[in-house]
Design a protein around this motif. Sequence first.
Motif, mmCIF file in Angstrom:
data_model
loop_
_atom_site.group_PDB
_atom_site.id
_atom_site.type_symbol
_atom_site.label_atom_id
_atom_site.label_comp_id
_atom_site.label_asym_id
_atom_site.label_seq_id
_atom_site.Cartn_x
_atom_site.Cartn_y
_atom_site.Cartn_z
ATOM 1 N N GLN A 70 0.846 -1.202 0.000
ATOM 2 C CA GLN A 70 0.000 0.000 0.000
ATOM 3 C C GLN A 70 0.877 1.246 0.000
ATOM 4 O O GLN A 70 0.572 2.236 -0.677
ATOM 5 C CB GLN A 70 -0.940 0.012 1.208
ATOM 6 C CG GLN A 70 -1.882 1.211 1.227
ATOM 7 C CD GLN A 70 -2.829 1.250 0.039
ATOM 8 O OE1 GLN A 70 -3.454 0.247 -0.279
ATOM 9 N NE2 GLN A 70 -2.941 2.393 -0.624
ATOM 10 N N ALA A 71 1.980 1.209 0.754
ATOM 11 C CA ALA A 71 2.899 2.347 0.783
ATOM 12 C C ALA A 71 3.493 2.596 -0.603
ATOM 13 O O ALA A 71 3.639 3.753 -1.021
ATOM 14 C CB ALA A 71 4.008 2.100 1.806
ATOM 15 N N MET A 72 3.812 1.520 -1.338
ATOM 16 C CA MET A 72 4.336 1.676 -2.699
ATOM 17 C C MET A 72 3.280 2.329 -3.591
ATOM 18 O O MET A 72 3.575 3.254 -4.355
ATOM 19 C CB MET A 72 4.753 0.320 -3.267
ATOM 20 C CG MET A 72 5.241 0.367 -4.701
ATOM 21 S SD MET A 72 6.771 1.310 -4.945
ATOM 22 C CE MET A 72 7.971 0.111 -4.356
ATOM 23 N N HIS A 73 2.038 1.859 -3.508
ATOM 24 C CA HIS A 73 0.939 2.445 -4.280
ATOM 25 C C HIS A 73 0.822 3.941 -3.980
ATOM 26 O O HIS A 73 0.763 4.776 -4.889
ATOM 27 C CB HIS A 73 -0.365 1.712 -3.938
ATOM 28 C CG HIS A 73 -1.571 2.258 -4.628
ATOM 29 N ND1 HIS A 73 -2.257 3.361 -4.163
ATOM 30 C CD2 HIS A 73 -2.215 1.854 -5.756
ATOM 31 C CE1 HIS A 73 -3.265 3.627 -4.974
ATOM 32 N NE2 HIS A 73 -3.268 2.721 -5.947
ATOM 33 N N ASP A 74 0.814 4.280 -2.681
ATOM 34 C CA ASP A 74 0.665 5.672 -2.274
ATOM 35 C C ASP A 74 1.842 6.524 -2.742
ATOM 36 O O ASP A 74 1.660 7.689 -3.128
ATOM 37 C CB ASP A 74 0.525 5.766 -0.750
ATOM 38 C CG ASP A 74 -0.745 5.094 -0.235
ATOM 39 O OD1 ASP A 74 -1.636 4.762 -1.051
ATOM 40 O OD2 ASP A 74 -0.827 4.884 0.999
ATOM 41 N N ALA A 75 3.042 5.946 -2.739
ATOM 42 C CA ALA A 75 4.225 6.686 -3.197
ATOM 43 C C ALA A 75 4.132 7.004 -4.686
ATOM 44 O O ALA A 75 4.503 8.102 -5.124
ATOM 45 C CB ALA A 75 5.489 5.880 -2.899
ATOM 46 N N ILE A 76 3.623 6.070 -5.475
ATOM 47 C CA ILE A 76 3.488 6.315 -6.911
ATOM 48 C C ILE A 76 2.423 7.382 -7.170
ATOM 49 O O ILE A 76 2.599 8.254 -8.030
ATOM 50 C CB ILE A 76 3.189 5.012 -7.672
ATOM 51 C CG1 ILE A 76 4.412 4.094 -7.592
ATOM 52 C CG2 ILE A 76 2.813 5.296 -9.125
ATOM 53 C CD1 ILE A 76 4.196 2.713 -8.194
ATOM 54 N N VAL A 77 1.335 7.351 -6.410
ATOM 55 C CA VAL A 77 0.308 8.394 -6.543
ATOM 56 C C VAL A 77 0.903 9.754 -6.183
ATOM 57 O O VAL A 77 0.658 10.758 -6.865
ATOM 58 C CB VAL A 77 -0.923 8.056 -5.675
ATOM 59 C CG1 VAL A 77 -1.888 9.238 -5.618
ATOM 60 C CG2 VAL A 77 -1.635 6.820 -6.215
ATOM 61 N N ALA A 78 1.710 9.807 -5.117
ATOM 62 C CA ALA A 78 2.360 11.067 -4.728
ATOM 63 C C ALA A 78 3.317 11.543 -5.818
ATOM 64 O O ALA A 78 3.388 12.740 -6.115
ATOM 65 C CB ALA A 78 3.095 10.892 -3.397
ATOM 66 N N ALA A 79 4.054 10.601 -6.430
ATOM 67 C CA ALA A 79 4.956 10.972 -7.523
ATOM 68 C C ALA A 79 4.158 11.530 -8.702
ATOM 69 O O ALA A 79 4.556 12.512 -9.332
ATOM 70 C CB ALA A 79 5.775 9.762 -7.953
ATOM 71 N N ALA A 80 3.005 10.911 -8.986
ATOM 72 C CA ALA A 80 2.155 11.395 -10.081
ATOM 73 C C ALA A 80 1.678 12.821 -9.795
ATOM 74 O O ALA A 80 1.677 13.675 -10.690
ATOM 75 C CB ALA A 80 0.963 10.461 -10.275
ATOM 76 N N ASP A 81 1.288 13.077 -8.558
ATOM 77 C CA ASP A 81 0.855 14.428 -8.181
ATOM 78 C C ASP A 81 1.982 15.440 -8.390
ATOM 79 O O ASP A 81 1.758 16.554 -8.873
ATOM 80 C CB ASP A 81 0.384 14.461 -6.726
ATOM 81 C CG ASP A 81 -0.917 13.715 -6.502
ATOM 82 O OD1 ASP A 81 -1.636 13.422 -7.490
ATOM 83 O OD2 ASP A 81 -1.218 13.408 -5.322
ATOM 84 N N ALA A 82 3.209 15.044 -8.041
ATOM 85 C CA ALA A 82 4.357 15.941 -8.211
ATOM 86 C C ALA A 82 4.626 16.225 -9.682
ATOM 87 O O ALA A 82 4.910 17.373 -10.068
ATOM 88 C CB ALA A 82 5.595 15.340 -7.535
ATOM 89 N N VAL A 83 4.535 15.197 -10.527
ATOM 90 C CA VAL A 83 4.751 15.399 -11.961
ATOM 91 C C VAL A 83 3.626 16.257 -12.542
ATOM 92 O O VAL A 83 3.870 17.146 -13.356
ATOM 93 C CB VAL A 83 4.875 14.050 -12.706
ATOM 94 C CG1 VAL A 83 4.968 14.260 -14.215
ATOM 95 C CG2 VAL A 83 6.095 13.285 -12.213
ATOM 96 N N ASN A 84 2.392 16.010 -12.112
ATOM 97 C CA ASN A 84 1.264 16.817 -12.580
ATOM 98 C C ASN A 84 1.444 18.284 -12.221
ATOM 99 O O ASN A 84 1.107 19.175 -13.012
ATOM 100 C CB ASN A 84 -0.050 16.308 -11.985
ATOM 101 C CG ASN A 84 -0.461 14.961 -12.537
ATOM 102 O OD1 ASN A 84 0.095 14.483 -13.518
ATOM 103 N ND2 ASN A 84 -1.425 14.344 -11.886
ATOM 104 N N ALA A 85 1.979 18.545 -11.028
ATOM 105 C CA ALA A 85 2.192 19.925 -10.587
ATOM 106 C C ALA A 85 3.210 20.642 -11.463
ATOM 107 O O ALA A 85 3.150 21.866 -11.624
ATOM 108 C CB ALA A 85 2.634 19.949 -9.126
ATOM 109 N N LEU A 86 4.128 19.890 -12.047
ATOM 110 C CA LEU A 86 5.109 20.514 -12.940
ATOM 111 C C LEU A 86 4.444 21.154 -14.150
ATOM 112 O O LEU A 86 4.909 22.175 -14.655
ATOM 113 C CB LEU A 86 6.129 19.475 -13.426
ATOM 114 C CG LEU A 86 7.099 18.930 -12.398
ATOM 115 C CD1 LEU A 86 7.926 17.799 -13.004
ATOM 116 C CD2 LEU A 86 8.000 20.037 -11.876
#
Length: 198
Positions: free
Chosen positions: A7-23
Amino acid sequence: RGTHPQQAMHDAIVAAADAVNALAASVAPEREHHQNAPACTIVGAVVANGLLVIGWIGDSRAYWVPDDRGGPPARLTEDDSWAAQMVAAGLMSEAEAYADERAHAITGWLGADAYELEPHTASFKPDRPGVVVVCTDGLWNYAEGADEMARALPADAARRPLHAAQVLVGHALDGGGHDNVTVAVLPFAVPAQGAGSA
């Protein structure tokens, strides 16, 4: 923090996606977010409590290679790509799909222009020590199969993971180096019976 590693891996990828989207908003706020939005693929591996957890989106891959080479090496991820979709649908053999010029067109990625995000995660409990190789297609284009990756990997990879990653980068560059080459090598040790893990 008590979250199951998968679950932590899933959440980390979602957080990474949010960071890329913010770019996308910071690079060109006056344009539509989906036009020429920054994008990337992702693959990660974590060892926790004797469990090996993999997460990915796109065509970056993870491979398992046992230390003793007594067990078979394995590819742990499935690409989000045109070729993988053709093979999964039974429309082409793997050889036919990867020979096509559309083979490496990715169907999943992180970025404001990505389709609906659903990170892939998997967990494994290997029965022997080994290493996980996580890499971009800049490496696996030159060692696509698990057996090829195992042959390119130095025998002392678990003891010298940074050196092993450098050797793999050299393997890709010697093969032509036609794409970016990103590699990490993660050792996995089987926990002793009855022992807790760090």
